[in-house]
Design a protein around this motif. Structure first.
Motif, PDB file in Angstrom:
ATOM      1  N   THR A   2       0.558  -0.112   6.095  1.00 45.46           N
ATOM      2  CA  THR A   2       0.801   1.324   6.042  1.00 45.46           C
ATOM      3  C   THR A   2      -0.302   1.991   5.255  1.00 45.46           C
ATOM      4  OG1 THR A   2       2.141   1.103   4.047  1.00 45.46           O
ATOM      5  CG2 THR A   2       3.301   1.013   6.156  1.00 45.46           C
ATOM      6  N   THR A   3      -0.390   3.310   5.392  1.00 47.83           N
ATOM      7  CA  THR A   3      -1.378   4.090   4.658  1.00 47.83           C
ATOM      8  C   THR A   3      -0.663   4.956   3.645  1.00 47.83           C
ATOM      9  OG1 THR A   3      -2.810   4.140   6.586  1.00 47.83           O
ATOM     10  CG2 THR A   3      -3.261   5.750   4.879  1.00 47.83           C
ATOM     11  N   THR A   4      -1.247   5.115   2.464  1.00 49.88           N
ATOM     12  CA  THR A   4      -0.612   5.898   1.416  1.00 49.88           C
ATOM     13  C   THR A   4      -0.470   7.354   1.813  1.00 49.88           C
ATOM     14  OG1 THR A   4      -2.779   6.149   0.408  1.00 49.88           O
ATOM     15  CG2 THR A   4      -1.375   4.436  -0.495  1.00 49.88           C
ATOM     16  N   GLU A 111      -4.742  -0.292  -4.444  1.00 52.46           N
ATOM     17  CA  GLU A 111      -4.164  -0.488  -3.122  1.00 52.46           C
ATOM     18  C   GLU A 111      -3.758  -1.947  -3.022  1.00 52.46           C
ATOM     19  OE1 GLU A 111      -6.995   0.399  -0.060  1.00 52.46           O
ATOM     20  OE2 GLU A 111      -8.319  -1.250  -0.606  1.00 52.46           O
ATOM     21  N   GLN A 115      -0.367  -1.974   1.637  1.00 49.91           N
ATOM     22  CA  GLN A 115      -0.545  -0.517   1.633  1.00 49.91           C
ATOM     23  C   GLN A 115      -2.008  -0.197   1.338  1.00 49.91           C
ATOM     24  OE1 GLN A 115       1.679   1.868  -1.293  1.00 49.91           O
ATOM     25  NE2 GLN A 115       2.358   3.140   0.397  1.00 49.91           N
TER      26      GLN A 115
END
Length: 289
Positions: A2-4, A111, A115
């Motif tokens: 996932t991306t922040t 990170e 993520q």
């Protein structure tokens, strides 16, 4: 994977603050870059958030790409003629200018494998933070490349078409440093004029496979001029910290642990070796002591 979320790191977060005034190092040039790498490793290992403010005195910060100029030594003589010291930083990009009117600031964020942070997301964090910090003055910046500025990039920050800041990133294992220089006050025309002359001397009209900007000093300005207010580097720092505080972020002084100092010493020696390799006899020995 996932991306922040874009706003995640700017609201309800805990930050450790590191700044030049509290550094336990006598060197105030190469130390900033060595400390950045040390803090990056710390952030990646312990998943903490860090703010790093590092204004400099007169200093031209060269990118490794600049060393590929066909007449690099002649270009360095131009910087010397302006009475400016210089170093080569430990990342890509091109030359920028640091002095008492320029604020260098880094968001150093963690990170994980689960993520990851996209490059654009990192830039957007800084872009949003700076705009939130200056919006009270009735203007916001835009982010796009100002091609005839020095060190042009997709996330140049400008107001009314004039660049006042540039953003870059450096990544080590599980850590991301989003770094910005902000030309807060001072003579931005002279800064740009110097870098224009640097590239003209380094190229002498030759075409090379690397792209170096044709710097137009009129394409850049200071944030003070663009906002039409009285502004200082200290005031800009206060605006950034105030914005994070208003977003319910907690900011505490960072400590210089033995682990951070050990990584710093390793990074410092690497920076010395890099500058010796890139600059040879042209190295400024006073900056590397």
């Amino acid at each position: 994977m996932t991306t922040t979320d874009k706003k995640d790191f700017l609201t309800n977060h805990y930050y450790k603050l590191y700044e030049a005034a509290t550094m336990p190092f006598s060197n105030q040039t190469i130390s900033h870059f060595a400390l950045t790498d040390s803090l990056l490793r710390y952030v990646g290992k312990y998943q903490k958030n860090i703010l790093h403010f590092w204004p400099t005195s007169n200093l031209v910060i060269l990118g490794m790409m600049d060393t590929k100029l066909p007449y690099f030594k002649d270009a360095l003589e131009v910087i010397k003629s302006y009475g400016q010291p210089y170093i080569v930083r430990n990342s890509g990009g091109l030359a920028v200018v640091g002095d008492e009117g320029v604020l260098n600031f880094s968001l150093i964020l963690p990170e994980s494998l689960e993520q990851k942070m996209s490059i654009d997301t990192g830039y957007e964090y800084m872009f949003q933070l700076i705009n939130d910090s200056i919006k009270q003055y009735g203007k916001i910046s835009k982010a796009y490349e100002i091609k005839d500025s020095y060190c042009p990039g997709d996330f140049d920050l400008s107001i009314d078409g004039k660049k006042f800041a540039g953003i870059s990133q450096r990544r080590l294992k599980n850590g991301v440093a989003i770094m910005i220089y902000i030309s807060v006050t001072g003579n931005q025309f002279k800064r740009a004029e110097m870098i224009r002359d640097f590239y003209e001397a380094g190229l002498k009209g030759e075409t090379v496979k690397w792209h170096f900007p044709s710097v137009n000093p009129e394409a850049m300005s200071t944030l003070e001029e663009l906002l039409g207010i009285s502004l200082s580097v200290d005031k800009m720092k206060e605006l950034i910290l105030s914005t994070l505080n208003q977003n319910n972020c907690t900011i505490v002084p960072g400590e210089y642990s033995s682990e951070i100092l050990s990584d710093y010493n390793e990074g410092f020696e690497k920076m010395i070796r890099r500058n010796q390799q890139m600059l040879g006899d042209s190295i400024d020995k006073e900056l590397s002591e």
